[in-house]
Design a protein around this motif. Structure first.
Motif, PDB file in Angstrom:
ATOM      1  N   ASP A  32      79.945 -73.479 -25.590  1.00 55.74           N
ATOM      2  CA  ASP A  32      81.696 -74.221 -25.491  1.00 55.74           C
ATOM      3  C   ASP A  32      82.681 -73.216 -26.614  1.00 55.74           C
ATOM      4  OD1 ASP A  32      83.964 -75.986 -25.766  1.00 55.74           O
ATOM      5  OD2 ASP A  32      82.403 -77.781 -26.019  1.00 55.74           O
ATOM      6  N   ALA A  35      84.428 -75.450 -28.980  1.00 52.44           N
ATOM      7  CA  ALA A  35      83.709 -76.237 -30.280  1.00 52.44           C
ATOM      8  C   ALA A  35      82.943 -75.386 -31.354  1.00 52.44           C
ATOM      9  CB  ALA A  35      82.557 -76.811 -29.725  1.00 52.44           C
ATOM     10  N   GLU A  37      81.204 -72.462 -31.012  1.00 51.21           N
ATOM     11  CA  GLU A  37      79.946 -72.338 -30.289  1.00 51.21           C
ATOM     12  C   GLU A  37      79.496 -70.959 -30.554  1.00 51.21           C
ATOM     13  OE1 GLU A  37      78.379 -76.916 -28.062  1.00 51.21           O
ATOM     14  OE2 GLU A  37      78.185 -74.376 -27.272  1.00 51.21           O
ATOM     15  N   ARG A 206      86.959 -78.329 -20.044  1.00 51.77           N
ATOM     16  CA  ARG A 206      86.927 -79.349 -20.284  1.00 51.77           C
ATOM     17  C   ARG A 206      88.454 -79.766 -19.862  1.00 51.77           C
ATOM     18  NH1 ARG A 206      84.948 -78.910 -26.318  1.00 51.77           N
ATOM     19  NH2 ARG A 206      87.094 -79.921 -27.434  1.00 51.77           N
ATOM     20  N   HIS A 221      91.347 -75.978 -31.414  1.00 54.22           N
ATOM     21  CA  HIS A 221      91.210 -74.922 -30.872  1.00 54.22           C
ATOM     22  C   HIS A 221      91.808 -74.143 -31.068  1.00 54.22           C
ATOM     23  CE1 HIS A 221      91.340 -79.201 -28.524  1.00 54.22           C
ATOM     24  NE2 HIS A 221      90.186 -78.613 -29.494  1.00 54.22           N
TER      25      HIS A 221
END
Length: 234
Positions: A32, A35, A37, A206, A221
């Motif tokens: 992701d 997020a 990751e 998403r 983001h």
């Protein structure tokens, strides 16, 4: 087994298409990127450039755990591993490389910048929107000319160059319908292939990234993808 680290992005989907076309055993390990990751120590151990996709091949050239990133390199590796979708004739092979590099150096970066400034940038920048929009159109004209001369990008044969290019054209095939008929013909032929249709569905987008509904896309983001968190010292 090959593990594909990635998500619902054009770059991950072109690798998924290749894995499916080549009949290789593989699984998706979702990453992701909204997020962050891709910024974790675990992911950076796979790719210090913190970008997806990455593959890990349990049957690599020197045994298990072979790690590879950069989609052009991954596609060439998979084609050579299976002996498929890369012409044997040296001239045809070089032409395939040419169109693969055209995607990697032109289609990917320019289409990505156009999408960024049109959909994701915090502020509207008319110059950037026009500049990258015109470059996308120019690249589409190059593709359209080529596909008016040949059935596939590399010539008579379907290759990794086609797999690399289609995922970036998904939106253009809709938004520019009627303008580039040869690209549309090719796009329809691509999407009629079961492996392409399946590969284009890899990952779950998403809500923040769905075109036309970006109200949830926020400064956190942007910091992860292009701002302070992206550029932090590691």
């Amino acid at each position: 087994m090959i593990t594909l680290y990635g998500g619902p992005t054009p770059n991950a989907r072109k690798i998924a298409i290749a894995l499916l076309e080549m009949g290789l055993a593989w699984r998706l390990e979702p990453v992701d990127i909204l997020a962050g990751e891709q910024l974790t120590p675990e992911f950076l151990a796979l790719n210090p450039n913190n970008k997806t996709p990455v593959i890990v091949d349990d049957e690599g050239p020197e045994g298990p755990g072979f790690v590879l990133w950069e989609t052009g390199a991954i596609l060439l590796y998979l084609a050579q591993k299976t002996g498929r979708f890369l012409p044997e004739d040296p001239v045809k092979r070089a032409i395939c490389w040419q169109w693969l590099m055209f995607q990697v150096s032109g289609i990917g970066p320019m289409f990505g910048q156009e999408a960024h400034f049109t959909h994701y940038a915090k502020d509207r920048h008319p110059y950037a929107i026009e500049r990258y929009g015109r470059e996308v159109d120019r690249l589409m004209m190059v593709l359209d000319k080529r596909l008016g001369e040949a059935e596939w990008l590399a010539g008579d044969d379907y290759t990794i160059a086609d797999m690399a290019t289609l995922p970036y054209l998904r939106r253009s095939l809709i938004d520019k319908a009627g303008r580039f008929p040869n690209v549309e013909r090719w796009g329809a032929a691509m999407l009629a292939r079961p492996a392409v249709a399946e590969g284009m569905q890899v990952g779950t987008a998403r809500a923040e990234t769905i075109e036309g509904g970006l109200t949830g896309f926020n400064d956190d983001h942007r910091a992860i993808l292009w701002g302070d968190r992206q550029h932090a010292k590691r």
